[in-house]
Motif scaffolding. Sequence first.
Motif, PDB file in Angstrom:
ATOM      1  N   ALA A 483       0.862  -1.196   0.000  1.00 52.74           N
ATOM      2  CA  ALA A 483       0.000   0.000   0.000  1.00 52.74           C
ATOM      3  C   ALA A 483       0.895   1.241   0.000  1.00 52.74           C
ATOM      4  O   ALA A 483       1.935   1.266   0.653  1.00 52.74           O
ATOM      5  N   ASP A 484       0.487   2.273  -0.756  1.00 51.99           N
ATOM      6  CA  ASP A 484       1.321   3.477  -0.902  1.00 51.99           C
ATOM      7  C   ASP A 484       1.720   4.089   0.440  1.00 51.99           C
ATOM      8  O   ASP A 484       2.878   4.452   0.648  1.00 51.99           O
ATOM      9  N   GLN A 485       0.746   4.182   1.364  1.00 55.41           N
ATOM     10  CA  GLN A 485       1.049   4.830   2.644  1.00 55.41           C
ATOM     11  C   GLN A 485       2.091   4.032   3.437  1.00 55.41           C
ATOM     12  O   GLN A 485       2.967   4.600   4.075  1.00 55.41           O
ATOM     13  N   LYS A 486       1.996   2.693   3.376  1.00 54.52           N
ATOM     14  CA  LYS A 486       2.948   1.840   4.101  1.00 54.52           C
ATOM     15  C   LYS A 486       4.355   2.002   3.496  1.00 54.52           C
ATOM     16  O   LYS A 486       5.337   2.141   4.214  1.00 54.52           O
ATOM     17  N   ILE A 487       4.429   1.977   2.161  1.00 57.24           N
ATOM     18  CA  ILE A 487       5.730   2.132   1.494  1.00 57.24           C
ATOM     19  C   ILE A 487       6.338   3.493   1.844  1.00 57.24           C
ATOM     20  O   ILE A 487       7.527   3.597   2.153  1.00 57.24           O
ATOM     21  N   TYR A 488       5.517   4.535   1.834  1.00 53.01           N
ATOM     22  CA  TYR A 488       6.004   5.885   2.132  1.00 53.01           C
ATOM     23  C   TYR A 488       6.566   5.941   3.559  1.00 53.01           C
ATOM     24  O   TYR A 488       7.630   6.510   3.807  1.00 53.01           O
ATOM     25  N   ALA A 489       5.850   5.315   4.505  1.00 53.67           N
ATOM     26  CA  ALA A 489       6.302   5.313   5.902  1.00 53.67           C
ATOM     27  C   ALA A 489       7.633   4.558   6.041  1.00 53.67           C
ATOM     28  O   ALA A 489       8.547   5.001   6.747  1.00 53.67           O
ATOM     29  N   ILE A 490       7.754   3.417   5.336  1.00 57.44           N
ATOM     30  CA  ILE A 490       8.994   2.622   5.407  1.00 57.44           C
ATOM     31  C   ILE A 490      10.160   3.398   4.777  1.00 57.44           C
ATOM     32  O   ILE A 490      11.278   3.384   5.306  1.00 57.44           O
ATOM     33  N   CYS A 491       9.890   4.091   3.670  1.00 50.36           N
ATOM     34  CA  CYS A 491      10.944   4.880   3.005  1.00 50.36           C
ATOM     35  C   CYS A 491      11.495   5.965   3.940  1.00 50.36           C
ATOM     36  O   CYS A 491      12.704   6.209   3.984  1.00 50.36           O
ATOM     37  N   TRP A 492      10.611   6.627   4.688  1.00 53.91           N
ATOM     38  CA  TRP A 492      11.069   7.637   5.651  1.00 53.91           C
ATOM     39  C   TRP A 492      11.921   6.981   6.733  1.00 53.91           C
ATOM     40  O   TRP A 492      12.975   7.501   7.129  1.00 53.91           O
ATOM     41  N   ASP A 493      11.473   5.825   7.217  1.00 51.86           N
ATOM     42  CA  ASP A 493      12.198   5.127   8.285  1.00 51.86           C
ATOM     43  C   ASP A 493      13.595   4.720   7.815  1.00 51.86           C
ATOM     44  O   ASP A 493      14.584   4.935   8.508  1.00 51.86           O
ATOM     45  N   ILE A 494      13.681   4.139   6.611  1.00 50.73           N
ATOM     46  CA  ILE A 494      14.979   3.710   6.053  1.00 50.73           C
ATOM     47  C   ILE A 494      15.891   4.923   5.855  1.00 50.73           C
ATOM     48  O   ILE A 494      17.064   4.901   6.234  1.00 50.73           O
ATOM     49  N   SER A 495      15.347   5.967   5.271  1.00 45.59           N
ATOM     50  CA  SER A 495      16.151   7.164   4.957  1.00 45.59           C
ATOM     51  C   SER A 495      16.758   7.765   6.219  1.00 45.59           C
ATOM     52  O   SER A 495      17.956   8.079   6.264  1.00 45.59           O
ATOM     53  N   LYS A 496      15.935   7.924   7.257  1.00 39.83           N
ATOM     54  CA  LYS A 496      16.432   8.544   8.496  1.00 39.83           C
ATOM     55  C   LYS A 496      17.414   7.615   9.217  1.00 39.83           C
ATOM     56  O   LYS A 496      18.435   8.057   9.736  1.00 39.83           O
ATOM     57  N   HIS A 497      17.094   6.319   9.216  1.00 38.88           N
ATOM     58  CA  HIS A 497      17.970   5.343   9.881  1.00 38.88           C
ATOM     59  C   HIS A 497      19.341   5.302   9.209  1.00 38.88           C
ATOM     60  O   HIS A 497      20.380   5.293   9.885  1.00 38.88           O
ATOM     61  N   TYR A 498      19.357   5.308   7.873  1.00 36.18           N
ATOM     62  CA  TYR A 498      20.631   5.273   7.144  1.00 36.18           C
ATOM     63  C   TYR A 498      21.412   6.571   7.377  1.00 36.18           C
ATOM     64  O   TYR A 498      22.617   6.544   7.637  1.00 36.18           O
ATOM     65  N   ARG A 499      20.697   7.697   7.294  1.00 34.72           N
ATOM     66  CA  ARG A 499      21.357   9.002   7.477  1.00 34.72           C
ATOM     67  C   ARG A 499      21.984   9.104   8.869  1.00 34.72           C
ATOM     68  O   ARG A 499      23.130   9.534   9.021  1.00 34.72           O
ATOM     69  N   ASP A 500      21.246   8.692   9.912  1.00 30.85           N
ATOM     70  CA  ASP A 500      21.694   8.887  11.291  1.00 30.85           C
ATOM     71  C   ASP A 500      22.770   7.886  11.724  1.00 30.85           C
ATOM     72  O   ASP A 500      23.539   8.167  12.638  1.00 30.85           O
ATOM     73  N   ASN A 501      22.825   6.710  11.091  1.00 30.17           N
ATOM     74  CA  ASN A 501      23.740   5.665  11.562  1.00 30.17           C
ATOM     75  C   ASN A 501      24.920   5.359  10.638  1.00 30.17           C
ATOM     76  O   ASN A 501      25.940   4.860  11.104  1.00 30.17           O
ATOM     77  N   TRP A 502      24.763   5.604   9.325  1.00 32.37           N
ATOM     78  CA  TRP A 502      25.777   5.112   8.381  1.00 32.37           C
ATOM     79  C   TRP A 502      26.338   6.190   7.461  1.00 32.37           C
ATOM     80  O   TRP A 502      27.524   6.189   7.166  1.00 32.37           O
ATOM     81  N   GLN A 503      25.478   7.100   7.023  1.00 30.56           N
ATOM     82  CA  GLN A 503      25.859   8.054   5.976  1.00 30.56           C
ATOM     83  C   GLN A 503      27.004   8.966   6.416  1.00 30.56           C
ATOM     84  O   GLN A 503      26.908   9.623   7.456  1.00 30.56           O
ATOM     85  N   GLY A 504      28.099   8.978   5.633  1.00 30.10           N
ATOM     86  CA  GLY A 504      29.217   9.864   5.933  1.00 30.10           C
ATOM     87  C   GLY A 504      30.083   9.415   7.100  1.00 30.10           C
ATOM     88  O   GLY A 504      31.187   9.918   7.289  1.00 30.10           O
ATOM     89  N   GLN A 505      29.602   8.449   7.904  1.00 33.69           N
ATOM     90  CA  GLN A 505      30.366   8.007   9.082  1.00 33.69           C
ATOM     91  C   GLN A 505      31.073   6.673   8.830  1.00 33.69           C
ATOM     92  O   GLN A 505      32.020   6.327   9.520  1.00 33.69           O
ATOM     93  N   THR A 506      30.578   5.907   7.869  1.00 41.06           N
ATOM     94  CA  THR A 506      31.113   4.562   7.610  1.00 41.06           C
ATOM     95  C   THR A 506      31.219   4.348   6.102  1.00 41.06           C
ATOM     96  O   THR A 506      30.602   5.075   5.316  1.00 41.06           O
ATOM     97  N   PRO A 507      31.980   3.313   5.682  1.00 38.40           N
ATOM     98  CA  PRO A 507      32.044   2.997   4.246  1.00 38.40           C
ATOM     99  C   PRO A 507      30.891   2.108   3.798  1.00 38.40           C
ATOM    100  O   PRO A 507      30.836   1.685   2.651  1.00 38.40           O
ATOM    101  N   PHE A 508      29.939   1.809   4.704  1.00 45.15           N
ATOM    102  CA  PHE A 508      28.923   0.810   4.392  1.00 45.15           C
ATOM    103  C   PHE A 508      27.768   1.361   3.564  1.00 45.15           C
ATOM    104  O   PHE A 508      27.395   2.519   3.692  1.00 45.15           O
ATOM    105  N   LYS A 509      27.214   0.465   2.737  1.00 48.77           N
ATOM    106  CA  LYS A 509      26.039   0.797   1.929  1.00 48.77           C
ATOM    107  C   LYS A 509      24.897  -0.137   2.325  1.00 48.77           C
ATOM    108  O   LYS A 509      25.045  -0.960   3.223  1.00 48.77           O
TER     109      LYS A 509
END
Length: 596
Positions: A483-509
């Motif tokens: 469902a669009d709303q569920k996908i949108y909510a998951i995309c926000w969760d992934i984006s923030k989680h990646y930004r706060d834990n991995w982006q720019g701080q580690t070599p991981f993708k």
Amino acid sequence: IEAGIQALRNPPMQEGYISASEAIYHLLTLGKSLEQSIEGDKKSFTLQYIDWKRPERNVFHVCEEYSTMRSTSKDHYRPDIVLFVNGIPLSIIECKRPDTKDPLKQAISQHLRNQQESGIRKLYVYAQTVLSMATDQAAYATNGTTEKFWAQWQEKFESETEEHAWRQKLLELRNSSLANAQKDKLFADRFKYVRQHFDALEEAQILPTLQDEYLWGLCEPQRLLELIFNFILFDDGAKKVARYQQYFAIKKTARRIHHIEQGRRKGGVIWHTQGSGKSLTMVMLAQAIAMDPSILNPKIILVTDRVDLDHQITTTFRKCGKLVENASNGQRLVQLLQSKSDAVVTTIINKFEAAVRKMKPLPSQDIFVLVDEGHRTQYGTFNIEMQKTLPHACFIALTGTPLFTRDKSTAAKFGGIIDSYTVDQAVADKAVVPLLYEGRHALQKVNEGPIDTYFSMVSEPLNPYEKADLKKKFSRADQLNIADQKIYAICWDISKHYRDNWQGQTPFKGQLVCQTKAAAVKYTQYMDDIGLVSTELLISPPDDREGEDSAYTESSDKVKAFWNGKMDEHGNGKKYEKNVISRFKNQPEPEIIIVV
């Protein structure tokens, strides 16, 4: 003989280190065909450098501090120990004191330095095994192996009695006194000063160390020759030697297939976790069956989902004197299975399924079907078809997927579990990295009133049974998850989680796995809209026969639109796949790859 020695002394180094190593390996295992004029007649002989079948007929030497001139200067490097068979340096050992910093790492580093172009590569090109030791630490590899792929060795036993006998033998070897003639050789010249120390050691019992276990497990003459001949492969431009779980699983299976019950050889399932080299285990197992002198004309069928294994299999079987036939379609496979040829047959899983359904039963008990299955294809209905068509064949499945209770009963139909190598063992051996799992849930509130009203409107023409069926279908998790709303909510969760834990701080993708192509396109678009993380979507081509709903205008199907855009950008499907994977591996972006 002179021509044979000359061929061995001139490896084709200009073709690259691993290519030259492969040429030497084939020379040693296949021998060299040479002509000689005898009383005016030219005759052809095959010169074998090593007697692989009868180890006792070879000459074994050990040399310490073997001085070898570097290829770019008159300097010399001196590997600690070199093991020679018939004068050919087949194994090189570096030893470090256990009280130095990172002794094992240092020993491996020294091996790698020695193999560089400026080092003593012309010695290492002959080496089939290389060992690093520091008394209570050890690792092994073959030449050309990078540090991260050096492996641990350990003996595996089928009973406590067998293990006790092995340890007792090792203890006896460790404490057996040397003959005076051997001592005179060993302690001549610069080692005279330590003879007294070693004589004193013989008076008390010494317990074996890990170093002793590696020397006995990997360098005992019969084991060394067996490892070299049967357990070394060239795969994707790399030389590989079997890990211990591969070696012992193959040995165990080779013994097992001699047991004949109700007219068929005993097969089974080899369960080795993902990342432990199942495909290469299958190739080495097939080779062991092909070379078993007690099985006359075995027909071996390798069923895999890796098309690129064909070349690998063909070169491996040269030394067995076996042809390899690739069944590129079902009809060809049927012909090969029904022929009297003893060629090894390779095919992919769906071709094998199709061929099995078309064939008349084959009664032979010398048919071996080795299935590298990642998807349980041969369990269930296909398994029944196989048993009908090949009633006396020996089936051996290799799987990396954990065996749950329901799978163990189907595994029993193959003959039970032959060998297992679990994730925990692989992590302990540092063969795979541990998998860390964190469950996450996208918060969502369901406003039931409007949904029920909408459902009543759209389901008005349906009878009560159809309404219940429709409600059941659309309340399933797989429907809710796209469902669009569920996908949108998951995309926000992934984006923030990646930004706060991995982006720019580690070599991981990251990698995001979706259940359908349509859902994957939605995820890509929403992640791009949010804009916190860069993504790329990699999909296979959509089916052109689906998604059209009008004779007058092209479909607005988002998957097709996405695919057409990628074809416009990259030209074709292969380039698209190659380019996206290359960007993900080698460029800063994308940070997350989306797949189905």
